[in-house]
Design an enzyme around this catalytic site. Structure first.
Site, PDB file in Angstrom:
ATOM      1  CE1 TYR A  47     -77.895 -82.170  30.955  1.00  0.00           C
ATOM      2  CE2 TYR A  47     -76.476 -80.268  31.296  1.00  0.00           C
ATOM      3  CZ  TYR A  47     -76.663 -81.638  31.301  1.00  0.00           C
ATOM      4  OH  TYR A  47     -75.622 -82.469  31.648  1.00  0.00           O
ATOM      5  CG  ASN A  92     -67.087 -71.277  23.923  1.00  0.00           C
ATOM      6  OD1 ASN A  92     -66.607 -72.264  24.499  1.00  0.00           O
ATOM      7  ND2 ASN A  92     -68.300 -70.810  24.165  1.00  0.00           N
ATOM      8  NE  ARG A 152     -76.121 -73.276  24.749  1.00  0.00           N
ATOM      9  CZ  ARG A 152     -75.230 -74.240  25.021  1.00  0.00           C
ATOM     10  NH1 ARG A 152     -74.565 -74.229  26.156  1.00  0.00           N
ATOM     11  NH2 ARG A 152     -74.995 -75.208  24.162  1.00  0.00           N
ATOM     12  N   GLY A 170     -77.359 -95.457  30.056  1.00  0.00           N
ATOM     13  CA  GLY A 170     -76.903 -94.486  29.043  1.00  0.00           C
ATOM     14  C   GLY A 170     -75.580 -94.884  28.399  1.00  0.00           C
ATOM     15  CG  PHE A 174     -69.439 -88.269  24.464  1.00  0.00           C
ATOM     16  CD1 PHE A 174     -68.272 -88.732  23.866  1.00  0.00           C
ATOM     17  CD2 PHE A 174     -69.348 -87.169  25.326  1.00  0.00           C
ATOM     18  CE1 PHE A 174     -67.046 -88.126  24.125  1.00  0.00           C
ATOM     19  CE2 PHE A 174     -68.131 -86.560  25.577  1.00  0.00           C
ATOM     20  CZ  PHE A 174     -66.975 -87.044  24.987  1.00  0.00           C
ATOM     21  N   GLY A 197     -79.585 -67.371  27.996  1.00  0.00           N
ATOM     22  CA  GLY A 197     -79.132 -67.672  29.370  1.00  0.00           C
ATOM     23  C   GLY A 197     -77.752 -68.295  29.436  1.00  0.00           C
ATOM     24  CG  ASN A 239     -67.949 -78.360  28.949  1.00  0.00           C
ATOM     25  OD1 ASN A 239     -68.205 -77.780  30.002  1.00  0.00           O
ATOM     26  ND2 ASN A 239     -68.656 -78.192  27.849  1.00  0.00           N
ATOM     27  CG  ASN A 240     -66.539 -85.627  29.790  1.00  0.00           C
ATOM     28  OD1 ASN A 240     -66.530 -86.819  30.000  1.00  0.00           O
ATOM     29  ND2 ASN A 240     -66.566 -84.745  30.793  1.00  0.00           N
ATOM     30  CB  THR A 251     -82.665 -90.670  23.077  1.00  0.00           C
ATOM     31  OG1 THR A 251     -81.265 -90.385  23.307  1.00  0.00           O
ATOM     32  CG2 THR A 251     -83.342 -91.052  24.377  1.00  0.00           C
ATOM     33  CB  THR A 275     -73.321 -81.843  34.828  1.00  0.00           C
ATOM     34  OG1 THR A 275     -72.685 -80.768  34.140  1.00  0.00           O
ATOM     35  CG2 THR A 275     -74.742 -81.404  35.177  1.00  0.00           C
ATOM     36  CG  ASP A 276     -69.169 -78.230  35.033  1.00  0.00           C
ATOM     37  OD1 ASP A 276     -70.145 -78.454  34.280  1.00  0.00           O
ATOM     38  OD2 ASP A 276     -68.078 -77.774  34.619  1.00  0.00           O
ATOM     39  CD  GLU A 277     -74.051 -77.299  31.488  1.00  0.00           C
ATOM     40  OE1 GLU A 277     -75.213 -76.862  31.429  1.00  0.00           O
ATOM     41  OE2 GLU A 277     -73.386 -77.605  30.494  1.00  0.00           O
ATOM     42  CE  LYS A 306     -76.990 -84.782  34.858  1.00  0.00           C
ATOM     43  NZ  LYS A 306     -76.928 -86.261  34.640  1.00  0.00           N
TER      44      LYS A 306
END
Ligand code: NAD
Ligand code: DAU
Length: 342
Positions: free
Chosen positions: A155, A254, A278, A9, A13, A280, A184-185, A38, A127-129, A159
Site C-alpha cells: 500500500y 495500539n 501484520r 474518492g 471515509f 512488515g 492516521n485519521n 469499491t 500519506t505519512d506511510e 502511495k
C-alpha cells in the site's frame, strides 16, 4: 473566491467527511464527487447532502480517461483522494493498489494536464506511510517533509509512487500540484476494517478485539475534520510544488488506544485477543507538522484526546444501522435503489 472542486474518492471515509465539511464551511464552493464505489465506497455516507444543489455524484473510475477529460473541463480544482487504502488488503493482493493508486493517479494527472496546462490547482492526498517507520527507541525523531521516502508495505509503495508522480508532474510540466502527507485519521464513517471502527463494532457485538503483535506499535491520531480543514487550507493558501505534512501531535501505542476504547465502552482487558503480527508492520509514525502550522496557519482543533476518541466511539455505538449494513454488505444495494443501474 468560488470554486468547483473535482473530489475523487468522496464516498469513502475521509472523502465523505471532506465533502460535508466543504458544503458546510464554504457556501461558494461546488463539489463533484467522482467515485467508482469499491467495497469501501458507500454512498450512504453522503445521504444527507445528496439533495444539496452544490453537490454532484459521478459514478466512475479514475482509470476512465474520457470521463476525466470531461470532468476536468467542468471543474477548476482537484482534491485527489481516491485510492485503495488498507494495508492488510495490500499484503493479500497488491494489484488493485497499483492499478488505482499508481495508474489511476497517472491517468488523472494526464487528464488534468491536458485540460489545464499549468493552471488549475491539484492537491494530491498522500500519506505519512510513504516515509516508512520510526524506531520506538528514538522518540525525538519525527517525519518532516525532508524525510526520505521509504515505503514498507505494498500500500505505502503504491502511495509513494503516486506521490512521486504528482511531484514529477509539477517539476516537469510546471503544473500547480501540492502534496499532503497526513497521519492516521479517526472519526465517523470509517470502514470497519480499520482498527478503531473494527474494535468498537466488535465490542458492541460481544466479540474480542484482535490486537496485532505486542501492541506497542505507535500511530499519530488526527480527527478527520482536522484533516479536511488542512486539505482545504493547502488548496486555498499553499504554494504550488510544495509538500505539507499534517498530523495531530497525538502519538498513541495500539495498546493505549485499545485500553482507551475498552474504557469508553465499559469493557475489560479480557476482551483483547492477541493475534499474529501484520507482515512488515511499521513500528511508529509521528508527524512534524511545523511547516503547515507556521506557513499556512493551520493547527488541529478537534483531535484532543481522550474526548475526541470518546466522541468517535460514541458515534459508532449510536449508529449501529450504518455499520451493520456495511458489515452485512447491505450497503451495496443502496446505490441501485437510489440511482438504478446507471
Ligand atoms: P477509503 O478506502 O475509505 O476511501 C477510498 C474511496 O476511493 C472509496 O470511496 C472508493 O470507492 C474510492 N475509490 C477507490 N478506487 C477508486 C477508483 N479507481 N476510482 C474512483 N474511486 C475509487 O479511504 P480513506 O481512508 O478515506 O482514504 C482516502 C485517501 O486519504 C487515500 O488516498 C488515503 O491514502 C489517504 N489517507 C488516509 C489516511 C487514513 O488514516 N485513513 C491518512 C492519510 C492519508
Ligand atoms: O498513517 C496513515 C495511514 O493510516 C493511511 O495511509 C491508511 O490508509 C490507513 O488505513 C492507516 O493505516 P494503518 O495501517 O496505520 O491503520 P489500521 O487501522 O489498519 O491499523 C492501525 C494500527 O492498528 C496498526 O498498527 C495495526 C493495528 N491493528 C489494525 C487492525 C485492523 C491491530 O492491532 N488490529 C487490527 O485488527
Amino acid at each position: 473566491m468560488s470554486r468547483h472542486i473535482l473530489l475523487t474518492g468522496g464516498s469513502g471515509f475521509i472523502g465523505s467527511n471532506l465533502v460535508r465539511f466543504i458544503l458546510r464551511h464554504r457556501p461558494d464552493y461546488r463539489v463533484t464527487n467522482l467515485d467508482c464505489l469499491t467495497y469501501s465506497g458507500n454512498p450512504e455516507n453522503l445521504a444527507d447532502v445528496e439533495k444539496d444543489g452544490r453537490y454532484r455524484f459521478v459514478h466512475g473510475n479514475i482509470l476512465d480517461r474520457p470521463l476525466l477529460d470531461t470532468l476536468a473541463k467542468e471543474c477548476d480544482s482537484v482534491l485527489h483522494l481516491a485510492a485503495e487504502s488498507h494495508v492488510d488488503r495490500s499484503i493479500l493482493d497488491s494489484r488493485p493498489f497499483v492499478e488505482t493508486n499508481v495508474m489511476g493517479t497517472q491517468n488523472i494527472l494526464d487528464a488534468w494536464r491536458h485540460a489545464k496546462g499549468k493552471a488549475g490547482r491539484f492537491v494530491h492526498v498522500s500519506t505519512d506511510e510513504v516515509y516508512g517507520s520510526l524506531p520506538l527507541e528514538r522518540p525525538e525523531l519525527k517525519f518532516t517533509e525532508e524525510t526520505p521516502i521509504q515505503a514498507n508495505s505494498p500500500y505505502a509503495a503504491s502511495k509513494a509512487s503516486s506521490d512521486l508522480l504528482a511531484r514529477a508532474y509539477h517539476h516537469t510540466f510546471g503544473m500547480d500540484i501540492l502534496i499532503t502527507r497526513c497521519s492516521n485519521n479517526f472519526g465517523p464513517y470509517q470502514f470497519p476494517e480499520k482498527v478503531i471502527p473494527l474494535f468498537v463494532t466488535n465490542l458492541v457485538e460481544g466479540k474480542k478485539v484482535p490486537l496485532y503483535g505486542d501492541g506497542r506499535n505507535v500511530r499519530d491520531w488526527l480527527h478527520v475534520d482536522d484533516h479536511g480543514e488542512a486539505i482545504l487550507t493547502v488548496l486555498e493558501k499553499g504554494t504550488g510544488g510544495e509538500v505539507y505534512n499534517i498530523g495531530g501531535n497525538n502519538e498513541r501505542s495500539n495498546l493505549e488506544l485499545t485500553h482507551s476504547i475498552l474504557k469508553a465502552m465499559g469493557k475489560g482487558s479480557e476482551m483483547i485477543q492477541p493475534v499474529a503480527d501484520r507482515l512488515g508492520h511499521d513500528r511508529r509514525y509521528a508527524i512534524d507538522a511545523t511547516k503547515i502550522e507556521r506557513e499556512l496557519g493551520w493547527k488541529p482543533t478537534r483531535s484532543a484526546w481522550p474526548g475526541a476518541l470518546d466522541a468517535t466511539v460514541k458515534w459508532y455505538v449510536d449508529n449501529p444501522k450504518w455499520w451493520q449494513r456495511v458489515k452485512s454488505g447491505a450497503y451495496r444495494e443502496y446505490y441501485k435503489q437510489q440511482y438504478g443501474n446507471r
